[in-house]
Design an enzyme around this catalytic site. Structure first.
Site, PDB file in Angstrom:
ATOM      1  N   CYS A   8      72.030 -26.045-108.426  1.00 50.87           N
ATOM      2  CA  CYS A   8      73.438 -26.422-108.418  1.00 50.87           C
ATOM      3  C   CYS A   8      73.588 -27.934-108.250  1.00 50.87           C
ATOM      4  O   CYS A   8      74.356 -28.581-108.978  1.00 50.87           O
ATOM      5  CB  CYS A   8      74.171 -25.693-107.294  1.00 50.87           C
ATOM      6  SG  CYS A   8      75.966 -25.914-107.312  1.00 50.87           S
ATOM      7  N   CYS A   9      72.854 -28.504-107.322  1.00 46.69           N
ATOM      8  CA  CYS A   9      72.893 -29.955-107.125  1.00 46.69           C
ATOM      9  C   CYS A   9      72.378 -30.689-108.362  1.00 46.69           C
ATOM     10  O   CYS A   9      72.888 -31.760-108.711  1.00 46.69           O
ATOM     11  CB  CYS A   9      72.043 -30.345-105.912  1.00 46.69           C
ATOM     12  SG  CYS A   9      72.792 -29.975-104.308  1.00 46.69           S
ATOM     13  N   CYS A  18      78.780 -26.052 -99.265  1.00 46.79           N
ATOM     14  CA  CYS A  18      77.568 -26.480 -98.558  1.00 46.79           C
ATOM     15  C   CYS A  18      77.859 -27.458 -97.424  1.00 46.79           C
ATOM     16  O   CYS A  18      76.952 -28.169 -96.959  1.00 46.79           O
ATOM     17  CB  CYS A  18      76.575 -27.090 -99.550  1.00 46.79           C
ATOM     18  SG  CYS A  18      76.091 -25.950-100.862  1.00 46.79           S
ATOM     19  N   CYS A  35      70.540 -33.619-101.556  1.00 51.11           N
ATOM     20  CA  CYS A  35      71.053 -33.033-102.799  1.00 51.11           C
ATOM     21  C   CYS A  35      70.107 -33.267-103.970  1.00 51.11           C
ATOM     22  O   CYS A  35      70.124 -32.514-104.942  1.00 51.11           O
ATOM     23  CB  CYS A  35      72.423 -33.604-103.137  1.00 51.11           C
ATOM     24  SG  CYS A  35      72.441 -35.364-103.548  1.00 51.11           S
TER      25      CYS A  35
END
Length: 243
Positions: free
Chosen positions: A128-129, A212, A235
């Protein structure tokens, strides 16, 4: 080794040498002097400051604005940010007179293919990051030969030993707040009467994407609320080489 490979290796070696030389020179320099030197080294058109407009971001942005408010500022709008962060970005642009803030978003094609249900943050936060931060930043940095960020050694973990200047793939990476203490950051806020991030008052001492980020308890480190319950602490934009 091919001619192209030799040239790439020579370029990387030159950047590494430049980073090491600058780091020795600027090891004990003030943040203002570090940013001034970065500008003189590569020029305004070749450098950008990357900011999350998070809970401590205003201090570095203030120092940068005092040096040159027209330095490009890259803001990664991941699609998962708090509305308060977006509002804070707009507030600081106005308060500090920032002239070139560029909001960068993930590619819609990538999101549709890899995160169509917006649940990737739960199953694979690193992925996702990557699609929401790392890849957009790499795209945004392509025109630049150097960038500035706000990491501090007091944040601990992988940040505890960061240099003032480092080599980051094809670019120089300046960390003007590497030696700055939390008390010095608070002093910048107080002296310049900088507004706090709206979520600080409700217990968020470090703010990233909504899924998050969580509130921090009084006895916890400021970044304890990031990726709570996971081994993840970064991240990826500071642990993967930019290209």
């Amino acid at each position: 080794m091919s001619t192209i490979s030799q040239a790439a290796h020579a370029a990387e070696a030159a950047i590494l040498h430049s980073a090491q030389t600058l780091d020795r020179t600027l090891r004990d320099a003030s943040p203002e002097h570090i940013i001034e030197t970065a500008l003189k080294t590569v020029g305004r058109e070749q450098i950008a400051l990357v900011s999350s407009f998070g809970t401590e971001s205003a201090a570095l942005l203030k120092v940068m604005a005092d040096v040159d408010p027209a330095i490009p500022v890259i803001f990664l709008d991941t699609g998962w940010l708090f509305e308060e962060t977006l509002a804070y970005r707009d507030t600081l642009i106005s308060v500090l007179g920032l002239r070139d803030v560029r909001s960068v978003t993930p590619l819609e094609e990538t999101l549709s293919r890899q995160d169509p249900e917006r649940e990737l943050w739960f199953s694979d936060p690193d992925a996702c990051c990557r699609i929401r931060k790392v890849e957009p930043l790499a795209r945004a940095l392509k025109p630049f030969s150097a960038w500035i960020n706000g990491r501090k050694r007091f944040q601990g973990g992988a940040r505890a030993e960061i240099p003032v200047v480092e080599e980051d793939g094809e670019r120089l990476k300046f960390n003007p707040f590497a030696n700055v203490s939390r008390e010095e950051i608070q002093a910048i806020y107080k002296l310049a009467k900088l507004p706090a991030h709206p979520l600080v008052a409700s217990g968020y001492l470090s703010v990233g994407c909504m899924p998050c980020s969580s509130r921090t308890l009084p006895d916890e480190d400021a970044r304890a609320g990031r990726w709570r319950g996971r081994a993840k602490t970064e991240c990826g934009i500071h642990t993967m080489k930019a290209s």
